[in-house]
Every structure is written in C-alpha cells, then in structure tokens.
Design a protein around this motif. Structure first.
Motif, PDB file in Angstrom:
ATOM      1  N   TYR A  58      83.673  81.852  59.123  1.00  0.00           N
ATOM      2  CA  TYR A  58      85.050  81.338  59.066  1.00  0.00           C
ATOM      3  C   TYR A  58      85.900  82.245  58.190  1.00  0.00           C
ATOM      4  CZ  TYR A  58      88.808  77.863  58.954  1.00  0.00           C
ATOM      5  OH  TYR A  58      90.004  77.229  59.086  1.00  0.00           O
ATOM      6  N   ARG A  90      86.666  85.294  60.263  1.00  0.00           N
ATOM      7  CA  ARG A  90      87.650  85.026  61.330  1.00  0.00           C
ATOM      8  C   ARG A  90      89.054  84.949  60.765  1.00  0.00           C
ATOM      9  NH1 ARG A  90      85.775  79.703  63.120  1.00  0.00           N
ATOM     10  NH2 ARG A  90      87.624  79.698  64.393  1.00  0.00           N
ATOM     11  N   LEU A 104      84.933  78.920  69.087  1.00  0.00           N
ATOM     12  CA  LEU A 104      84.636  79.191  67.674  1.00  0.00           C
ATOM     13  C   LEU A 104      85.136  78.066  66.768  1.00  0.00           C
ATOM     14  CD1 LEU A 104      85.232  83.067  67.460  1.00  0.00           C
ATOM     15  CD2 LEU A 104      83.046  81.833  67.616  1.00  0.00           C
ATOM     16  N   ILE A 105      86.285  77.493  67.073  1.00  0.00           N
ATOM     17  CA  ILE A 105      86.784  76.375  66.253  1.00  0.00           C
ATOM     18  C   ILE A 105      85.833  75.177  66.424  1.00  0.00           C
ATOM     19  CG2 ILE A 105      88.647  74.698  65.899  1.00  0.00           C
ATOM     20  CD1 ILE A 105      90.636  76.841  66.877  1.00  0.00           C
ATOM     21  N   SER A 118      82.507  75.689  64.740  1.00  0.00           N
ATOM     22  CA  SER A 118      82.658  75.739  63.284  1.00  0.00           C
ATOM     23  C   SER A 118      82.778  74.313  62.724  1.00  0.00           C
ATOM     24  CB  SER A 118      83.918  76.561  62.958  1.00  0.00           C
ATOM     25  OG  SER A 118      84.322  76.381  61.636  1.00  0.00           O
ATOM     26  N   ILE A 119      83.656  73.540  63.293  1.00  0.00           N
ATOM     27  CA  ILE A 119      83.853  72.166  62.796  1.00  0.00           C
ATOM     28  C   ILE A 119      82.574  71.346  62.997  1.00  0.00           C
ATOM     29  CG2 ILE A 119      85.085  69.985  63.258  1.00  0.00           C
ATOM     30  CD1 ILE A 119      87.581  71.731  63.907  1.00  0.00           C
ATOM     31  N   LYS A 154      79.378  71.861  60.741  1.00  0.00           N
ATOM     32  CA  LYS A 154      79.424  71.261  59.407  1.00  0.00           C
ATOM     33  C   LYS A 154      79.237  69.751  59.482  1.00  0.00           C
ATOM     34  CE  LYS A 154      83.164  73.636  58.876  1.00  0.00           C
ATOM     35  NZ  LYS A 154      84.226  74.581  58.705  1.00  0.00           N
ATOM     36  N   PHE A 175      96.900  73.689  64.948  1.00  0.00           N
ATOM     37  CA  PHE A 175      96.251  74.837  65.584  1.00  0.00           C
ATOM     38  C   PHE A 175      96.538  74.844  67.081  1.00  0.00           C
ATOM     39  CE2 PHE A 175      92.703  75.198  62.349  1.00  0.00           C
ATOM     40  CZ  PHE A 175      92.917  76.539  62.102  1.00  0.00           C
TER      41      PHE A 175
HETATM   42  N1  URA Z   1      88.448  74.293  60.698  1.00  0.00           N
HETATM   43  C1  URA Z   1      87.181  74.721  60.643  1.00  0.00           C
HETATM   44  O1  URA Z   1      86.353  74.184  59.920  1.00  0.00           O
HETATM   45  N2  URA Z   1      86.840  75.773  61.426  1.00  0.00           N
HETATM   46  C2  URA Z   1      87.717  76.391  62.248  1.00  0.00           C
HETATM   47  O2  URA Z   1      87.332  77.328  62.923  1.00  0.00           O
HETATM   48  C3  URA Z   1      89.045  75.939  62.284  1.00  0.00           C
HETATM   49  C4  URA Z   1      89.380  74.867  61.495  1.00  0.00           C
END
Ligand code: URA
Length: 478
Positions: free
Chosen positions: A202, A205, A216-217, A220-221, A224, A244
């Motif tokens: 992140y 990026r 990718l967004i 990524s979210i 986690k 976004f």
């Molecule tokens: N929030 C995130 O945790 N990852 C992203 O890629 C965008 C927003």
C-alpha cells in the motif's frame, strides 16, 4: 511461514519454469542462499501482456516481496500492470489469500459474542465508526475495529481518536481480545504482523500512482479485515467526488469484488454503496468529528450521520443473528454512550476531558440569497487537509484541532451574511490556501435541490452468484 522463511508460495511452486537465483537480502537467506522458483520479471511480463497469473506465481510474488527478494521497483511495475490490465476474480481471490498468509490471522474465538466489523472506503466528514462501534457493541455484538490513519483529503479513525486526551491506539493482541470480551468494542491500530505484504504494497502504491485499481484496493482492504479475524463484515463503499470511487459502476464492482472475497474466505460480507459527493454531517477534521460523534451518542447529531449509523448498525446486527435488536432504541437508551465511555477509558482516554480547540477561526458567509445546491466533498476535504487536519506524507503529524464546520448543507435556505462554513487552524498562515479551495465548494441556486438518497445500493453474496474468470476493470474506466 515455514522455518526457512518461505510461505505457501515457495512450497507450491517447485515445478515452474524461469527459476532465478537471487542475491540474499534477509537474515535467513543470507545464511542459506536459495533458488527462487520464478523470476519477478517473468511475472511482470505475464501481466503486462494481458495474461493470467497462476496461483503459484501469485503466492510466490507476494511472499518474495514480503521477504525483500522482489524489489520495490519490480512490485511497482507489477502493480501498474495490474492497474492497466486488471485481474480475474480467481486472481484477486488468490492475491488476497496470499496477503493474508503473509502474516498472522487473529483468533477471536475467545470472544464470547458474535464478531462483526465495518469498513468504510473513506470519505469526507466520515466519522461513522466512532458512534457505530459502541452502538453495535451495546446491542450485543463484539466489534473488532482495526483502523488506519488518514492520507490525503480523507481522514483516518486513529487520528480522530488521538484527539481525545490520553487515548491509546496501540493495543497488543491480548489487550484487544480482552477489551472485546469486557467492553465489546475496541478501535485500534493493526499490529505489524497483520497482512505485512499489504502494509508494504500500500505504501508503494501510494507513491507510484497505482492506488486506483479495483483488484488492488479490494485485496488490500479485505486482506486486513480477514486477518483481523472478524466473523462478519459490513462494507460502506463510498461513491462520489469525495470518494475513491467516482462512479456507481466502479463502486458496485469494488463492492462485488470485496463481497466475493469475504464470502470465499468464510466472512459473512455485505456492502452498502453510499453517497459521498457531499460531506457527511457538519464536522470535517479530528476533534470536531469526535465532538459530533459524541452528539450522536447523546441522542442528537446531524440527521444524515444518525441515519447512516443506524442503517449500518442494522446491517451489522443482521449479519450476526441480532436483527431483533433495534439500534435506535439502544441509542435512545444511552447504552451506546456508556459503551463509548467504557471503550475510551479502557484505552487510556478521558471521555470527560475537553477536546483541543483551534486558535484561529474564520467564518465564511453567503453573499447572495437562495438555497445551497451543492457542497462539494472533495473540495471541502482538501480544505480541511490544507488547514492541517490531514497529512501529505505518512510520517507527517496532524493537528487535532484543525478542520471545518459546515453551517449550511444542500437544501438549506440562505440569506446574504449567513455563515456557510467555518475554517479552523492552529496556524493562521494555513487559512488562505484552504479558503481558496473551500470557496469553490458551495453552490447557491434559486431552488432547493431534490434530497439525495444516502444509500444507493446494497451488494450481498446470494444476490450475486459469480464464477471466477471474468475480467475486472480498473477504477475510473467508466
Ligand atoms: N484502503 C486500503 O486499505 N487499501 C487500499 O488500497 C485503498 C484504501
């Protein structure tokens, strides 16, 4: 990870072509040089040419990047290729799983209530997590909220909470689980061990113009949230100028991608698409948002914030079999406020301490009569950021007191001289640049605009049976 530092990827990828010997960079690999099963350049070229990455390539590239074997410049090239070429559903699912596998997955089985979390993709004036977390806990669920800091024009939950004197956002896993058992609500920073691949990626990026990619967004979210160990998740996918996702189609695609990922990983996942062309509520910044959240918990607060808090609370309760509990009753009873106070105290904060106040304030007034037809979320977010409420680089501090307070919202009637909004800063020199962008945000017309719906769509797994293999578009492709 195995003892020699290899993840599932290394094990799965023994038979593949293009082996590469790399210069060892980690402590482990310095001791024992190893042969890597792939060359990063081949993985990049596969995606650059529009190909599909194999499971083994994905597992390896995430694992090798986490180990420092794939270099930042190689990963940025791959991220750009993914942004331009997209990923299939199967690739996104595997990419997410590999990022989860790069670190620890929290075990919340010791929490004796159903766990449900909420994640917002980020918007201006968004403070929903603060009242929502204690509210849902007061309704009988446990809410494990691992949150982040703000970057650019959107704020971060941790920055807001740190404006409460004494509040600690760093909890150990043990403290986190204990607080979920005793209070039912904890909002803190994700530990270093959670999805470390995403932490690195992140940050990369962010400086290589590769954030705006739906695969990718989403990965990524979700990496986690899956690693956090929650059993259910409600996503608030923001759509509009301050988000976004600028278009409803892109927001739907992001929501479907994340719902698919969560469902495949055993996390009951629902997404609401909500409007973000106007800031939420009146407060933009850190301490001002805490103050507005406390108003909501006390039974007041702006109508749009209260509506979204209750809508998301109902979704969260529905995900964990508590749909018979009415969050509006619980809010009115004062139990959500009690839980908020207990949570703040448990994390070292003083719920009665005065919040920081800005030294400099400037009121901006209407120069003509009419109705407010628009308050642009993006421009207001940038103004708050220029006032010091947000940061330009990850290591920058934020001002707890800086921000904006909107006195008029779309639909409100104004007369010349009425206050439209207020700019707050610690340092007067920050005000002119913020005032300049804020001046572009408010439009006044002769007639009131039609009311804008807050919830634009809902995406849930059973309504969207989708197979793997469909190509994902990138964000912004219309
Ligand atoms: N929030 C995130 O945790 N990852 C992203 O890629 C965008 C927003």
């Amino acid at each position: 990870m195995t003892a020699d530092g290899r993840g599932t990827a290394g094990r799965a990828a023994q038979t593949v072509r293009s082996a590469q010997t790399v210069r060892p960079t980690t402590a482990t690999s310095r001791r024992r040089p190893r042969v890597e099963p792939f060359a990063a350049v081949d993985v990049i070229a596969t995606k650059r040419d529009g190909g599909r990455l194999s499971d083994e390539q994905i597992d390896w590239v995430i694992d090798a990047y986490t180990r420092g074997v794939v270099a930042d410049e190689q990963m940025s090239a791959l991220a750009m290729a993914i942004l331009l070429r997209g990923m299939t559903d199967a690739e996104v699912a595997r990419w997410t799983a590999a990022m989860v596998a790069s670190g620890d997955r929290l075990d919340l089985s010791a929490v004796d209530r159903p766990t449900v979390d909420k994640h917002s993709t980020g918007g201006v004036g968004d403070k929903i997590t603060l009242p929502l977390t204690p509210l849902v806990a007061a309704c009988g669920a446990a809410v494990p909220q691992l949150s982040g800091r703000g970057l650019g024009h959107t704020g971060g939950t941790l920055d807001k909470l740190e404006s409460i004197p004494g509040f600690r956002v760093a909890l150990t896993n043990r403290q986190f689980v204990r607080q979920l058992r005793t209070v039912g609500a904890a909002i803190c920073a994700a530990g270093e061990g959670l999805a470390p691949a995403d932490r690195k990626l992140y940050a990369l990026r962010d400086v290589t113009a590769t954030v705006e990619s739906i695969p990718l967004i989403a990965s990524s979210i979700m990496s986690k949230k899956i690693a956090e160990g929650t059993s259910a998740l409600v996503l608030d996918v923001k759509v509009g100028t301050g988000a976004f996702m600028k278009s409803l189609d892109d927001a739907r695609e992001l929501a479907r991608t994340m719902v698919d990922i969560g469902t495949a990983q055993g996390v009951r996942t629902v997404a609401l698409l909500t409007g973000m062309s106007t800031p939420l509520g009146h407060a933009i910044g850190n301490a001002v948002k805490v103050a507005e959240s406390v108003e909501v918990l006390a039974g007041g607060g702006p109508a749009d914030v209260v509506e979204l808090v209750l809508t998301l609370a109902r979704e969260m309760l529905g995900c964990v079999g508590l749909s018979h509990v009415d969050p509006a009753d619980v809010l009115a009873s004062g139990k959500a406020m009690d839980t908020w106070r207990a949570m703040v105290r448990a994390q070292g904060g003083d719920p009665d301490a005065p919040l920081p106040e800005a030294r400099e304030r400037e009121l901006v007034r209407a120069t003509k009569a009419g109705f407010v037809t628009a308050v642009d979320a993006y421009a207001m977010g940038v103004a708050a950021w220029r006032l010091g409420a947000g940061r330009a680089r990850k290591e920058d501090p934020v001002s707890p007191a800086a921000g904006m307070v909107l006195h008029r919202r779309p639909g409100d009637r104004v007369r010349p001289g009425d206050v439209l909004y207020e700019l707050r800063a610690d340092d007067a020199s920050r005000i002119p640049a913020a005032a300049e962008v804020a001046a572009t945000a408010v439009t006044i017309g002769r007639t009131a605009p039609p009311p804008a719906p807050l919830v634009l769509d809902r995406v849930a797994a059973p309504e969207h049976p989708r197979g793997g293999g469909g190509r994902r578009r990138r964000a912004g492709s219309g």
